[in-house]
Motif scaffolding. Structure first.
Motif: not given
Length: 354
Positions: A124-127, A172-187
């Motif tokens: 389930q790569w969620s891209g 692009w979509g797969t990188y997006g899910q990684y980016h937003h994981q990091q963004r939410v975890q930091a918040a």
């Protein structure tokens, strides 16, 4: 992915690989091959949990489909031994038309059993969301153009270009899910909230807005929204996961299969004497795609497992919800009503709202 996308992807691959030999028939053959793995939906199961977790199984296996392509290529060359194309080209095209179906499915969050009969957690790569016009429409346009021009050289180039576009879009979509994981975890860390694990997936029809789910250390989970165009911190709600309710289901084979299939992203609720198990990966708060009643409370207060059945929720106006998502995509000041969605759909108030 949806059936149209899979058919168009198969047609595009077959058009590139065999269009010069088969003409417009290549698009038809490819569309059929691209749809073939989903024929497992014709298998009837006794309950919706089995139907969900056995879908994308043996017909999506990277062990099975290359062998099927080999058999098909052998039969075709046996029937037309003097065809202009060689066995290697034919096999490669058929194999790609088949195996790209489960590979594309694996880029969604549903879960695809690429290694059946082995049983690792389904991929389930969620891209990408299960329907995404920006992925599908360029290929569809190229296929229409190829039909109109009898798969001219220019049409074959157009088909190939849309395949490259599709690959870039998935990346692009797969990188997006990684980016937003990091963004939410930091918040969350800024607010002193530690998470055990986290996942993200695009929200409906786009790869701009992502839904992020994170498990905490105290039995709760975070449901957050984060977008590429956001100018404000991610919004989120905090909800109980209810895993203590799982005790009556610990020895239930279907519950164990669902936990395996979903990688443990489950929530449990006691709703009017029904033990409802929700797959947290798909949907938004209060509007989850897969919710199952797996036990019912008896008059003596004990839980009795039952053959699972779907828990039907009043999800309200879907069009209005999509309109709110569209507004939120481009303006983070238009926060989504996550708490009220959770209350109306799940039958209980979120613990916290941001």
């Amino acid at each position: 992915m949806d059936s149209l996308t899979q058919a168009v992807l198969g047609a595009t691959i077959q058009g590139v690989g065999m269009g010069r030999y088969q003409g417009r028939k290549a698009l038809l053959y490819g569309a059929m091959l691209g749809t073939l793995p989903d024929l497992d939906v014709l298998i009837r199961y006794a309950d919706p949990v089995s139907a969900m977790t056995y879908h994308r199984g043996f017909t999506h296996s990277l062990f099975v489909l290359p062998l099927l392509a080999l058999v098909l290529a052998w039969l075709i060359k046996k029937r037309w031994p003097h065809s202009a194309y060689g066995f290697g080209r034919l096999y490669a095209t058929l194999c790609l038309a088949l195996v790209t179906h489960p590979l594309l499915d694996a880029f969604t969050v549903y879960g695809t059993q690429l290694w059946w009969p082995l049983t690792p957690t389904p991929q389930q790569w969620s891209g990408v969301f299960i329907i995404d016009p920006l992925y599908t429409l360029p290929m569809l346009a190229a296929c229409v153009y190829a039909l109109a021009t009898r798969i001219s050289a220019a049409a074959q180039k157009a088909l190939a270009a849309t395949l490259l576009w599709g690959c870039a879009y998935l990346a692009w979509g797969t990188y997006g899910q990684y980016h937003h994981q990091q963004r939410v975890q930091a918040a969350l860390a800024q607010q002193g909230i530690a998470v055990k694990r986290i996942m993200a997936t695009p929200m409906p029809l786009n790869t701009i807005l992502y839904r992020v789910v994170a498990e905490t250390d105290n039995g709760d989970y975070i449901d957050a929204v984060s977008g590429w165009l956001d100018q404000t911190p991610p919004e989120f709600i905090r909800q109980p996961q209810g895993l203590a309710l799982a005790a009556p289901l610990q020895h239930d084979a279907l519950y164990q299969r669902l936990a395996w299939f979903s990688d443990g992203w489950l929530r449990l609720d006691d709703i009017n004497g029904q033990l409802v198990v929700t797959d947290l990966r798909m949907g938004v708060p209060g509007r989850h795609n897969f919710r199952f009643v797996m036990a019912e409370k008896q008059t003596d207060g004990r839980w009795q497992t039952v053959t699972p059945y779907r828990h039907e929720d009043d999800l309200g106006d879907l069009g209005q919800s999509l309109a709110l998502l569209w507004q939120r995509m481009f303006d983070s000041r238009q926060s989504l009503p996550l708490a009220s969605w959770a209350l109306s759909g799940d039958g209980r108030q979120a613990l916290d709202n941001r």
